[in-house]
Design a protein around this motif. Structure first.
Motif, mmCIF file in Angstrom:
data_model
loop_
_atom_site.group_PDB
_atom_site.id
_atom_site.type_symbol
_atom_site.label_atom_id
_atom_site.label_comp_id
_atom_site.label_asym_id
_atom_site.label_seq_id
_atom_site.Cartn_x
_atom_site.Cartn_y
_atom_site.Cartn_z
ATOM 1 N N THR A 1 0.811 -1.216 0.000
ATOM 2 C CA THR A 1 0.000 0.000 0.000
ATOM 3 C C THR A 1 0.846 1.267 0.000
ATOM 4 O OG1 THR A 1 -0.114 -0.103 2.399
ATOM 5 C CG2 THR A 1 -1.944 -1.109 1.174
ATOM 6 N N ILE A 2 2.138 1.139 0.290
ATOM 7 C CA ILE A 2 2.992 2.347 0.309
ATOM 8 C C ILE A 2 3.675 2.453 -1.047
ATOM 9 C CG2 ILE A 2 4.923 3.506 1.445
ATOM 10 C CD1 ILE A 2 4.131 1.910 3.980
ATOM 11 N N LEU B 1 -1.551 10.711 -2.487
ATOM 12 C CA LEU B 1 -1.516 10.089 -1.165
ATOM 13 C C LEU B 1 -2.946 10.056 -0.638
ATOM 14 C CD1 LEU B 1 0.040 9.179 1.461
ATOM 15 C CD2 LEU B 1 -0.108 11.573 2.149
ATOM 16 N N VAL C 1 -5.112 9.285 2.612
ATOM 17 C CA VAL C 1 -4.934 9.068 4.051
ATOM 18 C C VAL C 1 -6.240 8.614 4.693
ATOM 19 C CG1 VAL C 1 -4.624 10.262 6.256
ATOM 20 C CG2 VAL C 1 -2.929 10.521 4.455
ATOM 21 N N SER D 1 -1.088 5.916 -2.978
ATOM 22 C CA SER D 1 -0.343 5.376 -1.842
ATOM 23 C C SER D 1 -1.185 5.565 -0.588
ATOM 24 C CB SER D 1 0.980 6.135 -1.707
ATOM 25 O OG SER D 1 1.786 5.547 -0.723
ATOM 26 N N LEU D 2 -1.121 4.620 0.342
ATOM 27 C CA LEU D 2 -1.986 4.700 1.525
ATOM 28 C C LEU D 2 -1.234 5.221 2.748
ATOM 29 C CD1 LEU D 2 -4.697 4.092 2.930
ATOM 30 C CD2 LEU D 2 -3.829 1.808 3.400
ATOM 31 N N GLY D 3 -1.748 6.311 3.296
ATOM 32 C CA GLY D 3 -1.226 6.836 4.554
ATOM 33 C C GLY D 3 -2.274 6.666 5.630
ATOM 34 N N SER D 4 -1.851 6.830 6.879
ATOM 35 C CA SER D 4 -2.773 6.659 7.997
ATOM 36 C C SER D 4 -2.489 7.720 9.057
ATOM 37 C CB SER D 4 -2.560 5.269 8.590
ATOM 38 O OG SER D 4 -3.151 5.180 9.866
ATOM 39 N N ALA E 1 -3.490 3.917 13.060
ATOM 40 C CA ALA E 1 -2.406 2.923 13.077
ATOM 41 C C ALA E 1 -2.234 2.330 14.478
ATOM 42 C CB ALA E 1 -1.101 3.572 12.608
ATOM 43 N N LEU F 1 -3.115 -2.069 7.294
ATOM 44 C CA LEU F 1 -2.422 -0.865 7.767
ATOM 45 C C LEU F 1 -1.382 -1.209 8.824
ATOM 46 C CD1 LEU F 1 -5.125 1.857 8.367
ATOM 47 C CD2 LEU F 1 -3.009 2.151 7.122
ATOM 48 N N ASN G 1 2.584 3.041 7.493
ATOM 49 C CA ASN G 1 1.686 3.934 6.756
ATOM 50 C C ASN G 1 1.505 5.288 7.462
ATOM 51 O OD1 ASN G 1 0.414 0.946 6.262
ATOM 52 N ND2 ASN G 1 0.213 2.201 4.443
ATOM 53 N N GLN G 2 1.937 5.366 8.705
ATOM 54 C CA GLN G 2 1.615 6.578 9.487
ATOM 55 C C GLN G 2 2.300 7.827 8.943
ATOM 56 O OE1 GLN G 2 1.900 6.237 13.804
ATOM 57 N NE2 GLN G 2 2.572 8.363 13.859
#
Ligand SMILES: Cc1cc2nc3c(=O)[nH]c(=O)nc-3n(C[C@H](O)[C@H](O)[C@H](O)COP(=O)(O)OP(=O)(O)OC[C@H]3O[C@@H](n4cnc5c(N)ncnc54)[C@H](O)[C@@H]3O)c2cc1C
Length: 350
Positions: A206-207, A214, A216, A249-252, A257, A271, A275-276
């Motif tokens: 996911t990154i 991005l 989130v 891209s996956l952020g959190s 997280a 997650l 991803n943070q």
């Protein structure tokens, strides 16, 4: 005034062995621009092709630089491994008589570059974001979670500079037949045998640092919704479907997280803390960002420093995003919005 510098750009080929990585092409751009600024000699070294035929083919994309092109090739150098990569980089830098070495901050070079600099009696700086020349060559990097930007110059040579990905445009010259010089490396003793690569499933990756967007996910995805229920499974499906359709891209947020490690409730299994985004997370570089179900608090938003255009979907009209931290805020239910967005993306791709 600058003494005459010799700039050497270290590059490596991608997993297929047929082309230079995007981060390598970014380092090439940095080398070309700096060499022009300080009238330095430019050489480019290539690591990783299986044969000189493959090296010439990978070098087609950078012939327009006019630089002297060198390559280390052969089975021993196809797979990243400290002993062989360090020996190859050392030999390339010696062959180029490099005084300044630029390389992408890829996992392959991050692992060996400090060791190579030491072998050559030089120094290294990492996470470089830009290069310039006044009286001397100067490099910039960020400290203290991207809050303080420093400009560094050094007298020590060779000076190794590892460049952060996404800070330069990838070199895109007219491709042409290349004539790469083969540099022969004395094979070091090796203890590590590379048996193969194990990659996570495509959905699990996911990154994606090269993605334009991005996306989130915040803790709101796991909170009670207006119907009084939580809808974590649906949240996971919506997020993964969007990532699949958009290539984002996956952020959190940290709150989301953290839930996994504390095991308090069932959360999104794809997650991790990797991803943070934020003060205690990552500060990635993407052209655009879309925040969903996230409050936009400062410790989170500080990780958005290098995101070009920022949008957010939040139920809360008083969230941090609405207070000047986003370009566009949709005060809406992210479950509803992302359902519609996914339907539009799926219709477009079919
Ligand atoms: C020293 C320190 C370091 C920190 N570092 C970080 C860091 O690196 N990264 C980070 O993220 N945080 C960090 N934090 C935590 C940060 O301050 C916030 O607590 C965190 O970012 C909040 O996460 P959140 O916005 O996802 O969750 P919440 O604050 O719980 O916000 C959830 C949001 O979702 C919205 N929402 C709920 N349902 C929906 C829906 N259906 N549609 C749309 N919106 C919805 C709610 O209105 C709410 O605004 C740090 C804190 C400290 C003290």
């Amino acid at each position: 005034m600058n003494t005459m510098e010799t700039i050497h750009v270290l590059t490596h080929v991608d997993e297929n062995g047929s082309a230079l990585t995007k981060a390598s092409l970014e380092a090439v751009t940095a080398g070309v621009v700096l060499a022009r600024q300080i009238s330095a000699t430019l050489t480019i070294g290539i690591l990783g092709p299986a044969s000189m035929e493959a090296a010439n083919s990978a070098a087609g994309a950078i012939t327009a630089t006019g630089a002297r092109l060198l390559a280390v090739n052969g089975e021993a150098f196809v797979q990243p491994r400290y002993a062989t990569d360090a020996a190859a980089c050392e030999t390339l830098c010696r062959a180029a008589q490099a005084s300044i070495v630029l390389a992408p901050g890829s996992s392959r070079f991050v692992r060996v570059a400090a060791g190579v600099a030491h072998r050559l009696g030089g120094l290294i700086d990492t996470h470089i974001t830009s290069l310039s020349s006044n009286d001397a060559v100067e490099a910039t990097r960020w400290f203290y979670r991207q809050r303080v930007e420093a400009t560094i110059s050094r007298d020590a040579r060779p000076w190794f500079l590892l460049l952060d990905a996404g800070t330069h445009a990838a070199f895109a010259g007219e491709s042409a037949a290349a004539q790469v010089e083969e540099i022969v490396v004395t094979l070091p003793a090796t203890r590590t045998t590379v048996e193969g690569l194990r990659s996570p499933m495509r959905d699990a990756q996911t990154i994606r640092p090269d993605a334009k967007l991005l996306f989130v996910a915040g803790a709101g995805w796991t909170k009670k919704q207006p119907d009084g229920q939580i809808h974590v499974a649906e949240a996971g499906e919506l997020i993964l479907a969007f990532l699949r359709c958009s290539g984002a891209s996956l952020g959190s947020s940290k709150s989301l997280a953290d839930q996994k490690s504390e095991g308090e409730q069932s959360v999104l299994p794809f997650l991790t803390h990797m991803n943070q985004i934020g003060q205690t997370g990552a500060t990635p570089r993407h052209a655009k960002g879309l925040s969903t179900c996230c409050h936009g608090e400062e410790p989170h938003v500080v990780g958005w420093r290098f995101i070009g255009e920022r949008r957010a979907i939040s139920l809360d009209p008083n969230c941090g995003w609405t207070r000047g931290k986003a370009d566009v805020v949709y005060i809406a239910d992210a479950f509803e919005v992302m359902t519609q967005v996914n339907a539009l993306l799926e219709a477009r791709s079919s």
